[in-house]
Write a protein that holds these residues in place. Structure first.
Motif, PDB file in Angstrom:
ATOM      1  N   LYS A  61      12.357  34.583   7.131  1.00 17.58           N
ATOM      2  CA  LYS A  61      12.643  34.483   5.691  1.00 17.58           C
ATOM      3  C   LYS A  61      11.685  35.391   4.895  1.00 17.58           C
ATOM      4  O   LYS A  61      11.029  34.962   3.940  1.00 17.58           O
ATOM      5  CB  LYS A  61      12.571  33.043   5.197  1.00 17.58           C
ATOM      6  N   ASP A 109      19.276  35.926   4.209  1.00 16.64           N
ATOM      7  CA  ASP A 109      19.540  34.534   3.851  1.00 16.64           C
ATOM      8  C   ASP A 109      19.786  34.476   2.346  1.00 16.64           C
ATOM      9  O   ASP A 109      18.941  34.886   1.551  1.00 16.64           O
ATOM     10  CB  ASP A 109      18.328  33.686   4.242  1.00 16.64           C
ATOM     11  N   MET A 111      20.118  31.891   0.274  1.00 18.33           N
ATOM     12  CA  MET A 111      19.679  30.731  -0.499  1.00 18.33           C
ATOM     13  C   MET A 111      19.158  31.170  -1.869  1.00 18.33           C
ATOM     14  O   MET A 111      18.381  32.124  -1.968  1.00 18.33           O
ATOM     15  CB  MET A 111      18.558  29.989   0.242  1.00 18.33           C
ATOM     16  N   CYS A 112      19.609  30.474  -2.900  1.00 17.08           N
ATOM     17  CA  CYS A 112      19.162  30.685  -4.282  1.00 17.08           C
ATOM     18  C   CYS A 112      19.666  31.982  -4.913  1.00 17.08           C
ATOM     19  O   CYS A 112      19.318  32.280  -6.056  1.00 17.08           O
ATOM     20  CB  CYS A 112      17.634  30.620  -4.396  1.00 17.08           C
ATOM     21  N   HIS A 134      23.805  30.001   3.320  1.00 18.72           N
ATOM     22  CA  HIS A 134      22.937  28.961   3.877  1.00 18.72           C
ATOM     23  C   HIS A 134      22.772  27.825   2.878  1.00 18.72           C
ATOM     24  O   HIS A 134      22.215  28.023   1.795  1.00 18.72           O
ATOM     25  CB  HIS A 134      21.569  29.579   4.209  1.00 18.72           C
ATOM     26  N   THR A 135      23.257  26.657   3.241  1.00 20.80           N
ATOM     27  CA  THR A 135      22.969  25.457   2.465  1.00 20.80           C
ATOM     28  C   THR A 135      21.662  24.875   2.974  1.00 20.80           C
ATOM     29  O   THR A 135      21.579  24.429   4.118  1.00 20.80           O
ATOM     30  CB  THR A 135      24.100  24.418   2.591  1.00 20.80           C
ATOM     31  N   ALA A 136      20.638  24.893   2.144  1.00 27.48           N
ATOM     32  CA  ALA A 136      19.304  24.473   2.556  1.00 27.48           C
ATOM     33  C   ALA A 136      19.294  23.015   2.988  1.00 27.48           C
ATOM     34  O   ALA A 136      20.077  22.191   2.510  1.00 27.48           O
ATOM     35  CB  ALA A 136      18.321  24.687   1.408  1.00 27.48           C
ATOM     36  N   GLN A 140      21.672  19.558   1.517  1.00 33.47           N
ATOM     37  CA  GLN A 140      22.908  19.436   2.287  1.00 33.47           C
ATOM     38  C   GLN A 140      23.725  18.211   1.910  1.00 33.47           C
ATOM     39  O   GLN A 140      24.930  18.167   2.153  1.00 33.47           O
ATOM     40  CB  GLN A 140      22.590  19.428   3.792  1.00 33.47           C
ATOM     41  N   PRO A 145      28.461  24.956   2.005  1.00 31.99           N
ATOM     42  CA  PRO A 145      28.427  26.415   2.089  1.00 31.99           C
ATOM     43  C   PRO A 145      29.798  27.089   2.048  1.00 31.99           C
ATOM     44  O   PRO A 145      29.868  28.311   1.967  1.00 31.99           O
ATOM     45  CB  PRO A 145      27.772  26.652   3.455  1.00 31.99           C
ATOM     46  N   GLY A 165      23.993  25.480   7.760  1.00 36.19           N
ATOM     47  CA  GLY A 165      23.759  24.354   6.865  1.00 36.19           C
ATOM     48  C   GLY A 165      24.516  23.105   7.241  1.00 36.19           C
ATOM     49  O   GLY A 165      25.593  22.838   6.701  1.00 36.19           O
TER      50      GLY A 165
END
Length: 208
Positions: A61, A109, A111-112, A134-136, A140, A145, A165
């Protein structure tokens, strides 16, 4: 579609044992961020040494020092590293440069990331190989996702898509219509009593 096994909460020996159990059904082994935080590059090195034909992703990451940090993982035997899609373009370029030196690949990734379609296209133009919806772990229970996967697929094509995810044998069928290149499963395999059977069931679903 390739099945990626996510290993997050085990130690190196446990990781090797899990890979032994499921190696016939998986295509990529992910050494997850918690493992790397705990054990450094040891699990990446050990898994790559014992399974030289298996693709290994180091889920770093990366947010800064893209080339430097990616070099660490590639030198330890990783074939893919992850970067955060929200980071600076210069960081992305550094990770991509490292990957090209090592004949490796970069996964972003998402995310966000808010502007998924636009950013996915930018990342591909920067040289990123895979875009991961990616659903963290922490959200979840409230987020899915699949809507994001559809957006990324429309933007950059199925062959560049990955999804992670909370996926398991009960939910993975929802991925099939999008045909992403990589499906990432963690607890859906590692948390099962019969890990080999769980991996086979998911792989069979992906192969139709």
């Amino acid at each position: 579609m390739k099945l990626q096994l996510a290993l997050d909460t085990c130690n190196t020996e446990e990781a090797l044992q899990i890979v032994r159990e499921v190696e016939s059904f998986i295509d990529i082994v992910e050494i997850g961020t918690p493992m790397i935080m705990h054990y450094g590059m040891e699990p990446v090195q050990k898994v790559s040494e014992q399974y030289p034909d298996m693709r290994i992703i180091a889920d770093l990451k990366i947010m800064d020092a893209g080339e430097f940090e990616a070099d660490i993982a590639f030198n330890a035997g990783a074939s893919i590293v992850s970067v955060m899609g929200i980071t600076h373009n210069e960081t992305i370029r550094g990770a991509v440069k490292s990957a090209r030196k090592a004949n490796g690949k970069v996964l972003a990734d998402m995310m966000c990331v808010v502007n998924l379609e636009e950013r996915a296209k930018e990342l591909v133009e920067l040289g990123v190989d895979y875009i991961c919806v990616h659903t963290a772990h922490d959200v979840q229970g409230t987020q899915s996702p699949f809507a994001s996967l559809a957006k990324v697929q429309d933007s950059v094509g199925s062959e560049r898509c990955a999804i992670a995810g909370g996926l398991n044998k009960e939910s993975v069928h929802r991925v099939l219509e999008y045909s992403p290149e990589i499906i990432i499963v963690g607890n859906g395999i590692t948390g099962q009593e019969n890990k080999s059977q769980a991996a086979k069931q998911i792989k069979d679903l992906l192969q139709g």
